[in-house]
Enzyme design. Structure first.
Site, PDB file in Angstrom:
ATOM      1  CE1 TYR A   1      -3.087  -6.199  -6.265  1.00  0.00           C
ATOM      2  CE2 TYR A   1      -4.836  -6.710  -7.646  1.00  0.00           C
ATOM      3  CZ  TYR A   1      -4.277  -6.133  -6.570  1.00  0.00           C
ATOM      4  OH  TYR A   1      -5.186  -5.499  -5.762  1.00  0.00           O
TER       5      TYR A   1
ATOM      6  CD  GLU B   1      -2.586  -1.619   0.203  1.00  0.00           C
ATOM      7  OE1 GLU B   1      -2.703  -0.954  -0.790  1.00  0.00           O
ATOM      8  OE2 GLU B   1      -2.884  -2.964   0.030  1.00  0.00           O
TER       9      GLU B   1
HETATM   10 ZN    ZN Z   1      -2.650  -2.408  -4.831  1.00  0.00          ZN
END
Ligand code: ZN
Length: 611
Positions: free
Chosen positions: A436, A354
């Site tokens: 991702y 994050e």
């Molecule tokens: Zn992320």
């Protein structure tokens, strides 16, 4: 004749220069002034918003759009129906929205809207509000929108909400009427169906009035620490007692494109010095089971920030907050909301991810709905590197997991192009692997094509050229081209706009007296340069490098201790390539890309061993 030719030549040069310059870039600006009165018992709040909007586009705007994200948390919303009808529902959402009671749903209901003090008409459909302007906004002009609204914080289902499973009272993300972005592609009034965001750059001035026992953490610099205390006072500063049981917190956040906050009456608030004078804030529940991990997380967060500063570029704000809230991990401006009851490695891992988004999304603000891989993929790449370093994991390839996921998806028949809009994937899994894993492999594999040093330089230059903007895939690949001298449009196109796969193989190896004749083949459609590692009977090694013709470039030898022989380039259309090894030594084995950074879907034919 000579004169005419000269004239033609000059015109051609002029037009090509014009086509290549990037001076036409512009972005809108919005400055928010918001005031919120929160009722912590009903989870309802009233807000006022004054918004100065500057139209830096070359277009006259006759309407604007706002996102009202909390409206997604209502039975029958697009998010509700989508999460119940997708092939593989998100376990956090499932059918939970459909079961919300009226007192548990989320909503934002505007009660007043004006443009420059004149009432303007608007319509609301789902999470999007369309405003027909009384007065068009001309290029270069500004206007002021004022809005008042009533709202209710939904039960915590996805990202934002009240009373999370870990007992956090208020996770206030996407909680205000948020102006939609208008950019070179026009309006982006995407409905909220649970995924990505794209916001307008600007400054936020936010005041929040809430019961005095609540601690607030979030985006922005607190302007009145001496008034509210709660761990914000600097040593020696006096903390005033609340007036009428409530505090009004005042935050300023310059140069951001979102504003998030969380509040709880049971938060511990610690601060820790980060690199370059940045203050790190930690907000977590007063729970002895998690306290030790949250203390140990603090120096790791400082190390992570230093790593990203070094690898990408300096974090440009004065503070960053790690906040227990939400339903997993989600990035916001100057902050993140993460769940707190985790093993230490997972707590550091989610923070690494994050925090990395502060670079890849909150400063390099790609439209993540369209280019989710530049947000999640780049973040995964750099946070996997960071974890390897900070947690001393010492993995030879910290991205091996991303390769495994991508290769599984690429050979499953369910892959969709990386250019698919984040909301339009057939399954959550196809989105997740693409955004991702395939997005992360994009960078690692680019390091194979242009060399790791060029990749590292590309990331730094990308940051310095595009911070505080909305970079596109083309901006990134052009940066890599400028740094490396390679032509790379093919790489961007095949990897992100198609599902073409890479499959090269060693077809035949023939001994001809002293020499060995090697024939390689290209089986997949996607082009790649080839690193072929040859090990001789005496265990010495050589690297044979076959540049890909369409790159018009040669990468530097990535291994200083390995002799490299650069062969003739390989033009993509030829399915085979033959060359001779004239070392006079017997070959034990040879392997295409022994570092496994090329995402070859069939690695078996990459290896040849002498019988
Ligand atoms: Zn992320």
């Amino acid at each position: 004749m000579k004169h005419i030719l000269n004239g033609f030549f000059l015109t051609a040069v002029f037009f090509s220069a014009f086509a290549q310059n990037n001076n036409s870039y512009w972005q809108q600006e919005v400055d928010y002034k918001m005031n919120v009165q929160m009722d912590v018992k009903t989870f309802q709040y009233k807000g006022t918003q004054e918004l100065k909007y500057t139209n830096n586009s070359p277009d006259t705007l006759n309407k604007v759009f706002y996102h009202l994200y909390f409206n997604a948390f209502q039975p029958g919303s697009e998010m509700d129906v989508r999460s119940r009808s997708i092939a593989d529902p998100d376990s956090r959402v499932m059918d939970r929205i459909s079961k919300l009671l009226p007192s548990e749903i989320g909503y934002i209901k505007p009660t007043m809207f004006t443009q420059d003090n004149t009432t303007a008409k608007y319509t609301i459909k789902g999470t999007v509000m369309e405003v027909m302007l009384n007065k068009p906004i001309l290029p270069g002009e500004s206007t002021v929108f004022s809005m008042e609204w009533d709202a209710q914080v939904p039960s915590q289902i996805r990202r934002s909400g009240r009373e999370s499973s870990e007992g956090v009272a208020l996770t206030m993300t996407q909680w205000y009427p948020k102006l939609a972005e208008y950019d070179f592609e026009g309006w982006h009034a995407d409905p909220y169906i649970a995924r990505e965001f794209h916001g307008v750059w600007g400054d936020f001035d936010v005041t929040i009035t809430i019961d005095a026992d609540y601690t607030i953490g979030g985006t922005g610099y607190l302007q009145n620490p001496a008034e509210v205390g709660h761990g914000y006072t600097i040593p020696g500063q006096k903390w005033m007692k609340p007036v009428k049981g409530k505090y009004t917190w005042h935050f300023l956040a310059p140069d951001v494109h979102d504003f998030a906050w969380a509040a709880d009456d049971d938060y511990i608030h610690d601060t820790y010095p980060g690199p370059n004078g940045v203050t790190l804030h930690f907000f977590y529940k007063d729970n002895p089971e998690i306290a030790e991990n949250w203390k140990n997380l603090q120096p790791k967060t400082a190390e992570l920030m230093a790593f990203f500063n070094e690898q990408i570029g300096e974090y440009p704000y004065e503070q960053y907050s790690v906040i227990q809230g939400g339903d997993g991990g989600m990035e916001y401006a100057m902050s993140t909301m993460i769940t707190g009851g985790r093993e230490f490695g997972s707590l550091v891992g989610v923070t690494a991810h994050e925090l990395a988004h502060s670079w890849f999304q909150f400063v390099l603000a790609t439209n993540e709905s369209k280019h989710e891989w530049m947000d999640e993929g780049f973040t995964s790449y750099i946070s996997d590197e960071a974890m390897n370093y900070v947690m001393k994991e010492d993995k030879p390839n910290p991205h091996a997991g991303s390769y495994r996921s991508y290769l599984y998806m690429a050979t499953s028949g369910a892959e969709q192009p990386l250019s698919t809009h984040a909301d339009r994937y057939a399954s959550n899994r196809a989105y997740g692997v693409n955004a991702y894993s395939k997005g992360s492999v994009f960078l690692t594999q680019l390091g194979y094509v242009i060399g790791p040093e060029n990749l590292s330089k590309t990331l730094k230059r990308y940051y310095s050229d595009f911070k505080f903007k909305h970079p596109t895939p083309n901006d990134f690949i052009r940066t890599a081209e400028k740094v490396s001298g390679f032509e790379l449009d093919w790489y961007l196109m095949d990897w992100t706009q198609t599902t073409n796969t890479i499959d090269y193989g060693i077809k035949t190896v023939e001994n001809e007296e002293e020499n060995t004749k090697v024939t390689l083949e290209r089986i997949g459609l996607m082009p790649m340069p080839i690193d072929l590692y040859v090990t001789y009977e005496d265990d010495t090694q050589e690297l044979f490098y076959i540049p890909l013709r369409m790159t018009w470039g040669e990468k530097p030898n990535p291994f200083t201790d390995l002799k490299r022989i650069v062969l003739e380039d390989w033009a993509w259309a030829y399915p085979t390539y033959t060359f001779e090894i004239k070392s006079g030594k017997k070959i034990k084995n040879m392997m295409i890309d022994a570092t496994r950074r090329m995402a070859d879907i069939n690695p078996e034919n990459n290896l040849w061993e002498a019988k």
